[in-house]
Design a protein around this motif. Structure first.
Motif, short mmCIF file in Angstrom:
data_model
loop_
_atom_site.label_atom_id
_atom_site.label_comp_id
_atom_site.label_asym_id
_atom_site.label_seq_id
_atom_site.Cartn_x
_atom_site.Cartn_y
_atom_site.Cartn_z
N HIS A 95 28.74 34.57 40.39
CA HIS A 95 30.14 34.97 40.29
C HIS A 95 30.65 35.51 41.65
CE1 HIS A 95 33.58 36.80 37.91
NE2 HIS A 95 33.74 37.28 39.13
N HIS B 161 33.99 30.32 36.48
CA HIS B 161 32.85 31.23 36.53
C HIS B 161 31.84 30.92 35.44
CE1 HIS B 161 33.80 33.84 39.76
NE2 HIS B 161 34.98 34.19 39.28
N ASP C 180 34.11 40.24 36.15
CA ASP C 180 35.54 40.22 35.84
C ASP C 180 35.92 41.10 34.65
OD1 ASP C 180 36.39 38.87 38.00
OD2 ASP C 180 36.58 36.92 37.03
N ARG D 7 38.47 43.85 41.61
CA ARG D 7 37.75 43.68 42.87
C ARG D 7 37.33 45.03 43.47
NH1 ARG D 7 37.64 38.90 45.83
NH2 ARG D 7 37.50 37.23 44.33
N ASP E 147 33.51 33.86 44.05
CA ASP E 147 34.71 34.58 44.44
C ASP E 147 34.89 34.55 45.95
OD1 ASP E 147 35.64 35.20 41.98
OD2 ASP E 147 35.03 37.30 41.97
N HIS F 105 32.71 44.26 41.46
CA HIS F 105 32.35 43.13 42.30
C HIS F 105 31.56 43.65 43.48
CE1 HIS F 105 35.43 41.04 40.02
NE2 HIS F 105 35.00 39.91 40.51
ZN LIG Z 1 35.59 37.91 40.07
#
Ligand SMILES: [Zn+2]
Length: 222
Positions: A154, A7, A48, A112, A158, A116
């Motif tokens: 990012h 990332h 994250d 998550r 993912d 996100h």
């Molecule tokens: Zn992530």
């Protein structure tokens, strides 16, 4: 799921391109370009913050605790606060972010979850825009754009990592669609996220009105 190192590598690369483009052809100062590149790189680490795996998160909070208060300095100076007042604010902001906010994050976040998501990306951008005080509004747009771009890199990464490329036909892993999303299965988390987004949008509106309502974009030339 892409690792921390992946990332930060990708968002740093995106940041270099973005910062470079800000200087040439967009005509920002080199310093502003470098700052924008840094903000973009950090933006790629932000989602994250919800992960429970220690080191990156701890490092992020260490960085956030040091950098976020510094971004407030121009605003504090503008508000005619004494030097001692500014230093005290920086120190207490550090302690609050490093210990109180990071603890709250750990308790409230689900990996998550809504960190996100597209609205979380917009929240990050609006926060940077509001926190950074500059007479030149375009610099604030530049930095807000940078953090959102890093954030987006990012989320996309993912999603790419949630495709299983092994085998003849690529398959989607169960994590597919959990990064680039508009809402989560938790009504509460989704509602809170949109509430924060709405509040920030209102603050931007107030800030915009206070400054006389002129949207200066003329100094950006493509
Ligand atoms: Zn992530």
């Amino acid at each position: 799921m892409a690792g921390f190192r992946t990332h930060i590598t990708v968002s740093a690369a995106v940041g270099v391109v973005y910062g470079g483009a800000a200087v040439q052809p967009m005509g920002f100062s080199t310093e502003a370009g470098v700052l924008a590149a840094g903000v973009t790189a950090v933006g790629g680490m932000l989602p994250d913050l919800d992960s429970d795996s220690g080191v990156p998160v701890r490092e992020m909070f260490g960085l956030a605790a040091a950098v976020l208060p510094l971004m407030l300095v121009p605003r504090l100076m503008h508000a005619d606060i004494s030097k001692e007042g500014i230093l005290a604010t920086l120190l207490f902001s550090y302690l609050i972010i490093r210990y109180v906010v990071s603890d709250l994050f750990k308790r409230l976040s689900v990996h998550r979850g809504m960190y996100h998501s597209i609205p979380a990306m917009l929240i990050a951008g609006l926060c940077v825009y509001l926190a950074y005080h500059s007479p030149d509004r375009t610099v604030r747009f530049l930095l807000a754009g940078g953090v959102m771009l890093g954030f987006l890199s990012h989320l996309i990464l993912d999603e790419i990592y949630s495709v299983d490329w092994r085998g003849i036909k690529p398959k989607l892993k169960s994590s597919a669609g959990s990064a680039l999303k508009l809402g989560s299965s938790s009504m509460f988390a989704t509602a809170t996220c949109y509430l924060i987004l709405g509040g920030l949008l209102y603050l931007v509106y107030l800030d915009y009105k206070k400054s006389g309502g002129e949207l200066v974009l003329s100094s950006v030339s493509f």
